[in-house]
Scaffold this active site. Structure first.
Site, mmCIF file in Angstrom:
data_model
loop_
_atom_site.group_PDB
_atom_site.id
_atom_site.type_symbol
_atom_site.label_atom_id
_atom_site.label_comp_id
_atom_site.label_asym_id
_atom_site.label_seq_id
_atom_site.Cartn_x
_atom_site.Cartn_y
_atom_site.Cartn_z
ATOM 1 N N GLY A 109 55.619 56.403 45.556
ATOM 2 C CA GLY A 109 55.339 55.436 46.608
ATOM 3 C C GLY A 109 53.853 55.331 46.879
ATOM 4 O O GLY A 109 53.076 56.200 46.454
ATOM 5 N N CYS A 136 56.140 62.130 41.768
ATOM 6 C CA CYS A 136 54.859 61.698 42.315
ATOM 7 C C CYS A 136 54.850 61.855 43.837
ATOM 8 O O CYS A 136 54.784 62.963 44.344
ATOM 9 C CB CYS A 136 54.549 60.272 41.870
ATOM 10 S SG CYS A 136 52.800 59.831 42.004
ATOM 11 N N TYR A 137 54.954 60.762 44.594
ATOM 12 C CA TYR A 137 55.035 60.889 46.053
ATOM 13 C C TYR A 137 56.194 61.800 46.447
ATOM 14 O O TYR A 137 56.096 62.571 47.412
ATOM 15 C CB TYR A 137 55.207 59.512 46.686
ATOM 16 C CG TYR A 137 55.299 59.527 48.203
ATOM 17 C CD1 TYR A 137 54.153 59.495 48.985
ATOM 18 C CD2 TYR A 137 56.543 59.591 48.838
ATOM 19 C CE1 TYR A 137 54.235 59.514 50.384
ATOM 20 C CE2 TYR A 137 56.645 59.612 50.223
ATOM 21 C CZ TYR A 137 55.475 59.577 50.996
ATOM 22 O OH TYR A 137 55.573 59.610 52.372
ATOM 23 N N HIS A 223 55.267 60.385 36.019
ATOM 24 C CA HIS A 223 56.422 59.477 36.062
ATOM 25 C C HIS A 223 57.233 59.596 34.764
ATOM 26 O O HIS A 223 56.849 59.059 33.729
ATOM 27 C CB HIS A 223 55.952 58.036 36.249
ATOM 28 C CG HIS A 223 55.417 57.757 37.613
ATOM 29 N ND1 HIS A 223 56.210 57.332 38.650
ATOM 30 C CD2 HIS A 223 54.158 57.875 38.123
ATOM 31 C CE1 HIS A 223 55.478 57.183 39.736
ATOM 32 N NE2 HIS A 223 54.230 57.507 39.447
ATOM 33 N N GLU A 225 60.066 58.201 34.206
ATOM 34 C CA GLU A 225 60.890 57.016 34.012
ATOM 35 C C GLU A 225 60.228 55.944 33.164
ATOM 36 O O GLU A 225 60.903 55.030 32.678
ATOM 37 C CB GLU A 225 61.299 56.421 35.368
ATOM 38 C CG GLU A 225 60.173 55.809 36.178
ATOM 39 C CD GLU A 225 59.435 56.795 37.068
ATOM 40 O OE1 GLU A 225 58.843 56.356 38.069
ATOM 41 O OE2 GLU A 225 59.430 58.007 36.757
ATOM 42 N N ASP A 281 77.080 36.241 33.791
ATOM 43 C CA ASP A 281 77.323 36.815 35.112
ATOM 44 C C ASP A 281 78.540 36.170 35.769
ATOM 45 O O ASP A 281 79.450 36.851 36.249
ATOM 46 C CB ASP A 281 76.100 36.642 36.018
ATOM 47 C CG ASP A 281 74.838 37.205 35.404
ATOM 48 O OD1 ASP A 281 74.949 38.043 34.488
ATOM 49 O OD2 ASP A 281 73.742 36.795 35.824
ATOM 50 N N LYS A 423 71.301 43.597 33.871
ATOM 51 C CA LYS A 423 71.781 42.553 32.962
ATOM 52 C C LYS A 423 72.406 43.141 31.699
ATOM 53 O O LYS A 423 73.447 42.667 31.231
ATOM 54 C CB LYS A 423 70.625 41.626 32.585
ATOM 55 C CG LYS A 423 71.072 40.369 31.861
ATOM 56 C CD LYS A 423 71.753 39.409 32.817
ATOM 57 C CE LYS A 423 72.101 38.092 32.152
ATOM 58 N NZ LYS A 423 72.582 37.099 33.109
#
Length: 567
Positions: A109, A136-137, A223, A225, A281, A423
């Protein structure tokens, strides 16, 4: 869609008081001791719309503190076949108990944990005794709340760094080399660890780059991710499957079973109308609901005049042949274009279209008798981009008309079975449902249709030029065998006019832009490096075949800083 859809805290430099250093946020007025009882009750009696089989679900709950990468964390966990949800940082326990969490992740963040008003993590995260991973944060927050010290670093660390493991026995580091690349993005750093924690890894600028204790609470200064951390997914796998003990059982088949149960529980004996757009969708939402409640569903296809060439005819044919549902066709071109007359602001276009869609559905519902629900194909990126309430620290990008553009006084209740899917997950569900490939792999088409690909006011003349240009783009992309490799490819008719020469005569025509991007989830995207000869063919055909257009440009902007659509 199912209404046809495809996506700073001010720092304080004051020193925190000793009481602030040890603060731990609580959730409402609920005592921590009652959380397990609340969870038991929530699991025994699912909330409205929750799957009946929810008690058997396991999940990872990700608390969002405003990082631009928060949604990527969720994607990485889903890729491990583990269900997860991204929730606001101050979400109370009774709102997530039904998810049966096996562990928690605290995102990054923009705030500093020592700043006045910095977002804190709820007390139950630590009281639960479940594994916790702070990123991180999130790492700095664990440090601050459990008694350590965080301060501004002497130098901001941004970009690639080499992570050196100092404790090779940690289960977090299984199958990770002793030295590996990691992606950093921080200005603060941990100065002193909380009691019971030890350093597990370091970088040149972060002596405490990874920390952990014997209670399965870990913190990462980098990070994992992002793609720039090559072993990041391995680390997340070690945490989610190894440390949290998740079973990797969340599959498309599991989702289908759970969704059908959930839809039956939510709808009961009510009636549902679903708007078909022709995309994957809407097809999946309609199929799931039809399997759940059968003839309680009525599908509606609205031709709003903002569709591509031959789209209405092809959509009706595909749905009638493959889904076996009765479809009501509504011709509403004049109605929508009249509503858009004089509107040039993109947000106003989206909202106007959203309101008009709802009004059409409500009118059709009256003709059908008592109808209770409107089904939509809202996706997780739609929710994140449209609403900043997922985290008070997250910024709203733009409204999706079936999320942020709905009227407050809508008479129908919403039914959104794929609201928490990405998606690619939707497409996997479509394959599992047995839908035809041409439907499952259709490129996303925005809910507002061509209205947001017409820059400025939407007119019939512009729409015809855009349809003709877009038809050429699609034809040449498919002819080149690149359609499935691209996330989206389309034309935009701009408000720019330019001088040209055609047949020795001066022209003053419209400028058409071509957009083609690659992406995994529409949250980020890169412009596609289309072959020059393909771009040349597209340009040549458009200026020669589309009356009123004399110039073509190619958009080479990635997302961010741009968005995929121009409006």
């Amino acid at each position: 869609m199912i209404i046809c859809n495809t996506t700073a805290m001010t720092e304080s430099k004051e020193s925190p008081t000793s009481s602030e250093t040890h603060r731990v946020a609580t959730s409402g007025d609920i005592e921590v001791a009652t959380y397990l009882e609340i969870a038991k009750q929530a699991l025994e009696k699912p909330a409205a719309g929750e799957a009946v089989s929810g008690a058997s679900r396991e999940s990872i709950v990700i608390f969002d503190f405003g990082s631009q990468y928060s949604l990527l964390i969720a994607r990485r966990i889903r890729e491990l076949h583990v269900y997860c949800e991204l929730v606001p940082h101050d979400t109370p326990w009774d709102k997530i108990a039904h998810l049966n969490p096996k562990g928690f992740i605290l995102s990054g963040g923009p705030a500093s944990v020592y700043a006045s008003g910095a977002p804190m993590a709820p007390a139950y995260i630590y009281e639960s005794k479940l594994p916790v991973l702070g990123i991180c944060y999130g790492m700095q927050l664990i440090t601050q709340q459990l008694g350590g010290t965080v301060a501004r670093g002497q130098a901001r660390e941004y970009g690639h760094a080499i992570l050196h493991l100092s404790d090779l026995t940690s289960p977090l580091f299984k199958d990770i080399p002793e030295s590996a690349a990691a992606w950093m993005s921080h200005g603060d750093r941990v100065e002193r660890l909380p009691a019971g924690f030890r350093s597990l890894a370091y970088t040149e600028n972060s002596p405490l780059a990874v920390m952990g204790n014997d209670k399965n609470v870990f913190g990462l200064q980098f990070h994992p991710e992002v793609a720039h951390t090559p072993y990041g997914k391995t680390l997340l796998k070690n945490f989610v499957l190894g440390i949290c003990g998740c079973q990797a059982s969340w599959t498309p088949g599991h989702f289908i079973t759970e969704s059908i149960e959930s839809i039956r529980a939510q709808v009961g004996g009510g009636k549902v109308i679903a708007a078909l757009s022709g995309g994957v969708d809407s097809a999946i939402v309609a199929t799931l609901i039809h399997r759940a409640v059968g003839d309680q569903l009525t599908c509606i296809f609205v031709n709003n005049g903002l569709l591509r060439r031959e789209e209405a005819e092809r959509t009706l044919k595909v749905f009638k042949q493959n889904l076996g549902m009765n479809i009501i066709y509504i011709e509403a071109t004049d109605r929508f274009l009249d509503r858009l007359a004089g509107v040039t602001d993109p947000e106003q276009k989206r909202k106007a279209i959203g309101v008009e869609f709802i009004r059409v559905f409500e009118e059709e519902a009256l003709k059908l008798g008592k109808v209770d629900f409107l089904a939509q194909g809202t996706l997780y990126p739609d929710v994140i981009e449209s609403i900043s309430s997922v985290s008070s620290a997250s910024a709203k990008i733009k409204s999706h008309h079936n999320v942020g553009g709905l009227p407050a006084n809508m008479a129908l209740k919403l039914l959104e079975p794929v609201r928490y899917l990405f998606k690619d997950e939707v497409r996997q569900v479509g394959i599992e449902l047995g839908l035809p490939e041409e439907m499952v792999w259709r490129q996303p088409f925005p809910g507002p249709g061509l209205a947001i690909r017409v820059i400025g006011e939407v007119t019939r003349e512009k729409l015809e030029m855009l349809r003709a240009s877009d038809w050429i783009v699609m034809h040449e992309i498919k002819k080149a065998g690149l359609y499935r490799q691209l996330w989206q490819s389309f034309a935009i008719i701009t408000d720019v006019r330019s001088v040209g020469v055609m047949g020795d005569f001066r022209t003053y025509g419209h400028l058409v832009a071509i957009r083609a991007v690659t992406s995994d989830d529409a949250m980020t995207a890169d412009w596609a490096r289309l072959p020059y000869d393909l771009l040349a063919r597209i340009s040549n055909r458009i200026v020669n075949e589309v009356s009123g257009v004399n110039r073509v440009v190619y958009d080479i902007t990635s997302k961010p800083p741009g968005t995929i659509e121009w409006e």
